[in-house]
Scaffold this motif. Structure first.
Motif: not given
Length: 98
Positions: A3-7, A18-33, A38-43
């Motif tokens: 998972l990808l997390t931050g503040n 979430t795969g297309g944006g950010w959520s405050r809820h971990v149950e919305d998180a998607s596996d980034v594998g 690359p997602i981390l760097s872009a965001e």
């Protein structure tokens, strides 16, 4: 599972990719594998998240759960005060109560 997390830059809230944006809820998180870096760097470059990092997680019936206790506390809230925990999909999460 990873998972990808931050503040959130505006509120400071813990957020989850979430795969297309950010959520405050971990149950919305998607596996980034293996695509997490690359997602981390872009965001981070787009200034949408502060201090993003990739964590190990496990899939549960309630959604993904961080594997390490530090990130479980970030995801779900304090472990000693159930009244202060973040409820799944709580629309009022992050709002101040006065």
């Amino acid at each position: 599972m990873k998972l990808l997390t931050g503040n959130d830059l505006k509120s400071g809230d813990v957020i989850w990719w979430t795969g297309g944006g950010w959520s405050r809820h971990v149950e919305d998180a998607s596996d980034v594998g293996e695509h997490g870096d690359p997602i981390l760097s872009a965001e981070e470059g787009a200034r949408r998240v502060n201090g993003p990092y990739i964590i190990e997680a496990i899939a549960t019936d309630q959604g993904p759960r961080p594997a390490h206790i530090k990130d479980r506390v970030r995801a779900l809230g304090p472990t000693v005060r159930p009244d202060l925990t973040l409820k799944p999909a709580d629309p009022a999460a992050g709002e101040w109560v006065i």
